[in-house]
Design a protein around this motif. Structure first.
Motif, PDB file in Angstrom:
ATOM      1  N   ASN A   1      -2.253 -29.525  -7.775  1.00 54.50           N
ATOM      2  CA  ASN A   1      -1.403 -28.797  -9.344  1.00 54.50           C
ATOM      3  C   ASN A   1      -2.705 -27.916  -9.680  1.00 54.50           C
ATOM      4  O   ASN A   1      -1.934 -27.311 -10.127  1.00 54.50           O
ATOM      5  CB  ASN A   1      -2.379 -30.421 -10.283  1.00 54.50           C
ATOM      6  N   ALA A   2      -3.646 -27.108  -8.253  1.00 55.05           N
ATOM      7  CA  ALA A   2      -4.347 -25.129  -8.591  1.00 55.05           C
ATOM      8  C   ALA A   2      -2.755 -24.335  -8.779  1.00 55.05           C
ATOM      9  O   ALA A   2      -1.582 -24.731  -8.100  1.00 55.05           O
ATOM     10  CB  ALA A   2      -5.034 -25.053  -7.786  1.00 55.05           C
ATOM     11  N   PRO A   3      -3.069 -23.840  -9.952  1.00 56.14           N
ATOM     12  CA  PRO A   3      -1.728 -22.259 -10.741  1.00 56.14           C
ATOM     13  C   PRO A   3      -1.125 -21.919  -8.761  1.00 56.14           C
ATOM     14  O   PRO A   3      -0.092 -21.452  -9.399  1.00 56.14           O
ATOM     15  CB  PRO A   3      -2.234 -21.549 -10.375  1.00 56.14           C
ATOM     16  N   GLU A   4      -2.663 -21.518  -7.442  1.00 53.13           N
ATOM     17  CA  GLU A   4      -1.771 -21.162  -6.777  1.00 53.13           C
ATOM     18  C   GLU A   4      -1.096 -21.802  -5.933  1.00 53.13           C
ATOM     19  O   GLU A   4       0.110 -21.652  -5.136  1.00 53.13           O
ATOM     20  CB  GLU A   4      -3.135 -20.914  -5.508  1.00 53.13           C
ATOM     21  N   TYR A   5      -1.011 -23.012  -5.678  1.00 59.41           N
ATOM     22  CA  TYR A   5       0.053 -23.686  -5.025  1.00 59.41           C
ATOM     23  C   TYR A   5       1.036 -24.062  -5.705  1.00 59.41           C
ATOM     24  O   TYR A   5       2.340 -24.048  -5.322  1.00 59.41           O
ATOM     25  CB  TYR A   5      -0.491 -25.390  -4.669  1.00 59.41           C
ATOM     26  N   LEU A   6       0.968 -24.543  -7.181  1.00 62.66           N
ATOM     27  CA  LEU A   6       1.981 -24.567  -8.347  1.00 62.66           C
ATOM     28  C   LEU A   6       3.313 -23.739  -7.763  1.00 62.66           C
ATOM     29  O   LEU A   6       4.537 -23.669  -8.586  1.00 62.66           O
ATOM     30  CB  LEU A   6       1.751 -24.545  -9.377  1.00 62.66           C
TER      31      LEU A   6
END
Length: 221
Positions: free
Chosen positions: A45-50
């Motif tokens: 759920n980290a911004p980089e993965y989203l």
């Protein structure tokens, strides 16, 4: 940025869905690097993965040889790989009838098998309270899905196109965990013999076997 591997596969060491993609990449001889996200610390759920997958789930792939093209959702990834890289359509189909037969089973897996087995796992292991009625509902659904497979596989060796395709491949990881749901109370081979034999045939496919061996190694048992 040059990549040694053609693909980056975002995965999870234990989660069933990314392994489907690894199995197919293995079979197609495509090079990839797996990045196993740590769900405990919320990497999914980290911004980089989203930015890669707005749904915050695995798998997702990046195809570095196709302008870093991103695909997420395991069924869509399997389709992308066979349509783009399975030139001989070894794992897909050529006729219209066979293509839709493969697709209907693939859709049944992603909408029927995966979610029901997943809910069974959730209510059996992760839900804060034990809800016997919920567990029973999803256990019954697992057996219903197996019954659907059995009704067809008792008459033919593979689900579609008269050969091993992504339709068969898609089911193997969730069915491999059946003992986790039922323990000793369930005899896969006895209750669903044709489906059990089919499951063993899929497991023996070299790219699948290699993936399961690695999965076992990573989980440490």
């Amino acid at each position: 940025m040059s990549h040694g591997n053609q693909f980056t596969l975002y995965a999870h060491k234990g989660g069933p869905n990314p392994w489907k993609v690894a199995f197919l990449l293995n079979e197609l001889g495509l090079s990839y690097e797996s990045i196993y996200l740590d769900f405990e610390s919320g990497e999914h759920n980290a911004p980089e993965y989203l930015k890669i997958n707005p749904n915050g789930r695995v798998p997702a792939i990046i195809d570095h040889k196709n302008n870093d093209f991103i695909v997420w959702e395991s069924g869509a990834i399997l389709l992308y790989l066979v349509e783009k890289y399975d030139v001989e359509k070894k794992y897909f189909a050529t006729s219209e009838a066979d293509r839709y037969a493969v697709l209907q089973w693939l859709f049944f897996q992603v909408s029927g098998q995966g979610p029901y087995y997943g809910q069974a796992a959730w209510f059996s292991y992760f839900h804060a309270e034990k809800l016997p009625s919920a567990i029973e509902r999803y256990h019954k659904e697992i057996k219903r899905v197996l019954g659907v497979l059995e009704s067809v596989l008792s008459k033919q060796q593979w689900l579609a196109a008269g050969k091993f395709t992504i339709a068969d491949l898609a089911f193997v990881t969730w069915n491999d965990g059946l003992s986790r749901f039922f323990g000793d109370r369930f005899d896969f081979e006895k209750e669903f013999p044709a489906t059990y034999n089919w499951h063993q045939r899929i497991r023996a496919v070299p790219g699948v076997k290699a993936g399961f061996d690695l999965k076992k190694e990573l989980s440490g048992h």
